[in-house]
Design a protein around this motif. Structure first.
Motif, PDB file in Angstrom:
ATOM      1  N   GLU A  36       0.833  -1.202   0.000  1.00 41.79           N
ATOM      2  CA  GLU A  36       0.000   0.000   0.000  1.00 41.79           C
ATOM      3  C   GLU A  36       0.864   1.248   0.000  1.00 41.79           C
ATOM      4  O   GLU A  36       1.936   1.279   0.596  1.00 41.79           O
ATOM      5  CB  GLU A  36      -0.886   0.032   1.239  1.00 41.79           C
ATOM      6  N   LYS A  37       0.353   2.284  -0.697  1.00 41.43           N
ATOM      7  CA  LYS A  37       0.979   3.599  -0.664  1.00 41.43           C
ATOM      8  C   LYS A  37      -0.107   4.638  -0.886  1.00 41.43           C
ATOM      9  O   LYS A  37      -0.932   4.496  -1.780  1.00 41.43           O
ATOM     10  CB  LYS A  37       2.052   3.736  -1.745  1.00 41.43           C
ATOM     11  N   ASP A  38      -0.087   5.676  -0.071  1.00 42.84           N
ATOM     12  CA  ASP A  38      -1.048   6.779  -0.180  1.00 42.84           C
ATOM     13  C   ASP A  38      -2.494   6.295  -0.179  1.00 42.84           C
ATOM     14  O   ASP A  38      -3.331   6.792  -0.923  1.00 42.84           O
ATOM     15  CB  ASP A  38      -0.775   7.608  -1.441  1.00 42.84           C
ATOM     16  N   GLY A  39      -2.772   5.291   0.642  1.00 46.56           N
ATOM     17  CA  GLY A  39      -4.132   4.784   0.772  1.00 46.56           C
ATOM     18  C   GLY A  39      -4.585   3.868  -0.348  1.00 46.56           C
ATOM     19  O   GLY A  39      -5.722   3.419  -0.353  1.00 46.56           O
ATOM     20  N   ARG A  40      -3.710   3.595  -1.301  1.00 43.89           N
ATOM     21  CA  ARG A  40      -4.056   2.692  -2.394  1.00 43.89           C
ATOM     22  C   ARG A  40      -3.343   1.368  -2.211  1.00 43.89           C
ATOM     23  O   ARG A  40      -2.186   1.327  -1.827  1.00 43.89           O
ATOM     24  CB  ARG A  40      -3.674   3.292  -3.749  1.00 43.89           C
ATOM     25  N   SER A  41      -4.051   0.285  -2.508  1.00 44.25           N
ATOM     26  CA  SER A  41      -3.506  -1.055  -2.381  1.00 44.25           C
ATOM     27  C   SER A  41      -3.136  -1.584  -3.763  1.00 44.25           C
ATOM     28  O   SER A  41      -3.899  -1.440  -4.709  1.00 44.25           O
ATOM     29  CB  SER A  41      -4.546  -1.966  -1.732  1.00 44.25           C
ATOM     30  N   PHE A  42      -1.945  -2.158  -3.852  1.00 47.89           N
ATOM     31  CA  PHE A  42      -1.461  -2.744  -5.090  1.00 47.89           C
ATOM     32  C   PHE A  42      -1.312  -4.243  -4.866  1.00 47.89           C
ATOM     33  O   PHE A  42      -0.636  -4.658  -3.927  1.00 47.89           O
ATOM     34  CB  PHE A  42      -0.115  -2.138  -5.482  1.00 47.89           C
ATOM     35  N   ASN A  43      -1.923  -5.041  -5.738  1.00 45.54           N
ATOM     36  CA  ASN A  43      -1.864  -6.504  -5.626  1.00 45.54           C
ATOM     37  C   ASN A  43      -1.235  -7.101  -6.877  1.00 45.54           C
ATOM     38  O   ASN A  43      -1.531  -6.671  -7.981  1.00 45.54           O
ATOM     39  CB  ASN A  43      -3.264  -7.092  -5.471  1.00 45.54           C
ATOM     40  N   SER A  44      -0.400  -8.093  -6.679  1.00 43.33           N
ATOM     41  CA  SER A  44       0.160  -8.819  -7.818  1.00 43.33           C
ATOM     42  C   SER A  44      -0.790  -9.927  -8.220  1.00 43.33           C
ATOM     43  O   SER A  44      -1.771 -10.207  -7.529  1.00 43.33           O
ATOM     44  CB  SER A  44       1.514  -9.423  -7.438  1.00 43.33           C
ATOM     45  N   ALA A  45      -0.473 -10.574  -9.314  1.00 46.30           N
ATOM     46  CA  ALA A  45      -1.167 -11.807  -9.664  1.00 46.30           C
ATOM     47  C   ALA A  45      -0.767 -12.859  -8.629  1.00 46.30           C
ATOM     48  O   ALA A  45       0.168 -12.655  -7.859  1.00 46.30           O
ATOM     49  CB  ALA A  45      -0.770 -12.250 -11.065  1.00 46.30           C
ATOM     50  N   SER A  46      -1.444 -13.969  -8.619  1.00 45.12           N
ATOM     51  CA  SER A  46      -1.088 -15.017  -7.667  1.00 45.12           C
ATOM     52  C   SER A  46       0.122 -15.788  -8.179  1.00 45.12           C
ATOM     53  O   SER A  46       0.342 -15.899  -9.388  1.00 45.12           O
ATOM     54  CB  SER A  46      -2.274 -15.945  -7.430  1.00 45.12           C
ATOM     55  N   HIS A  47       0.898 -16.288  -7.235  1.00 47.08           N
ATOM     56  CA  HIS A  47       2.128 -17.001  -7.549  1.00 47.08           C
ATOM     57  C   HIS A  47       2.132 -18.350  -6.842  1.00 47.08           C
ATOM     58  O   HIS A  47       1.699 -18.462  -5.702  1.00 47.08           O
ATOM     59  CB  HIS A  47       3.345 -16.183  -7.101  1.00 47.08           C
ATOM     60  N   THR A  48       2.668 -19.353  -7.509  1.00 43.96           N
ATOM     61  CA  THR A  48       2.753 -20.692  -6.946  1.00 43.96           C
ATOM     62  C   THR A  48       3.785 -20.751  -5.820  1.00 43.96           C
ATOM     63  O   THR A  48       3.591 -21.455  -4.836  1.00 43.96           O
ATOM     64  CB  THR A  48       3.130 -21.710  -8.036  1.00 43.96           C
ATOM     65  N   HIS A  49       4.858 -19.982  -5.944  1.00 43.71           N
ATOM     66  CA  HIS A  49       5.957 -20.055  -4.992  1.00 43.71           C
ATOM     67  C   HIS A  49       5.995 -18.841  -4.072  1.00 43.71           C
ATOM     68  O   HIS A  49       5.897 -17.699  -4.533  1.00 43.71           O
ATOM     69  CB  HIS A  49       7.289 -20.194  -5.721  1.00 43.71           C
ATOM     70  N   LEU A  50       6.165 -19.089  -2.809  1.00 37.54           N
ATOM     71  CA  LEU A  50       6.232 -18.050  -1.789  1.00 37.54           C
ATOM     72  C   LEU A  50       7.351 -17.050  -2.078  1.00 37.54           C
ATOM     73  O   LEU A  50       7.144 -15.837  -2.013  1.00 37.54           O
ATOM     74  CB  LEU A  50       6.440 -18.693  -0.414  1.00 37.54           C
ATOM     75  N   LYS A  51       8.526 -17.538  -2.412  1.00 35.56           N
ATOM     76  CA  LYS A  51       9.660 -16.629  -2.630  1.00 35.56           C
ATOM     77  C   LYS A  51       9.463 -15.758  -3.865  1.00 35.56           C
ATOM     78  O   LYS A  51       9.942 -14.628  -3.906  1.00 35.56           O
ATOM     79  CB  LYS A  51      10.968 -17.402  -2.700  1.00 35.56           C
ATOM     80  N   THR A  52       8.732 -16.228  -4.846  1.00 37.54           N
ATOM     81  CA  THR A  52       8.425 -15.395  -6.011  1.00 37.54           C
ATOM     82  C   THR A  52       7.558 -14.219  -5.587  1.00 37.54           C
ATOM     83  O   THR A  52       7.823 -13.072  -5.961  1.00 37.54           O
ATOM     84  CB  THR A  52       7.715 -16.220  -7.107  1.00 37.54           C
TER      85      THR A  52
END
Length: 95
Positions: A36-52
């Motif tokens: 999050e930055k400045d009240g906005r949330s940024f989400n990635s696509a889902s990933h199979t691996h935790l470290k990715t």
């Protein structure tokens, strides 16, 4: 085949792994980077691996806040140009 014991133990294993990395959550069997930055949330696509997902979070944090101001999950792992382009795409789509 997964046993009932393994199935019941999975949430504890996921929680333990989740606690190791900032900005990473587990949803629907996949890992997701969220920042999050400045009240906005940024989400990635889902990933199979935790470290990715942890590395995606790191790249997004450095992009949004600058390397001098970020605690990284994987500080020794460099960002490939492909990862940087992927993260820029996530951030641009989020607005």
């Amino acid at each position: 085949m997964i046993t009932q014991q393994q199935n019941l133990a999975e949430p504890a294993v996921v929680q333990e792994q989740h606690d190791r990395f900032q900005g990473v959550t587990y949803q629907h069997g996949k890992w997701l980077a969220r920042i999050e930055k400045d009240g906005r949330s940024f989400n990635s696509a889902s990933h199979t691996h935790l470290k990715t997902a942890a590395l995606v979070y790191d790249c997004a944090a450095v992009t949004l806040f600058g390397a001098a101001y970020v605690w990284r999950n994987l500080p020794d792992q460099p960002f490939s140009p492909e990862l940087q382009a992927l993260v820029r795409g996530y951030l641009e789509r989020a607005g």
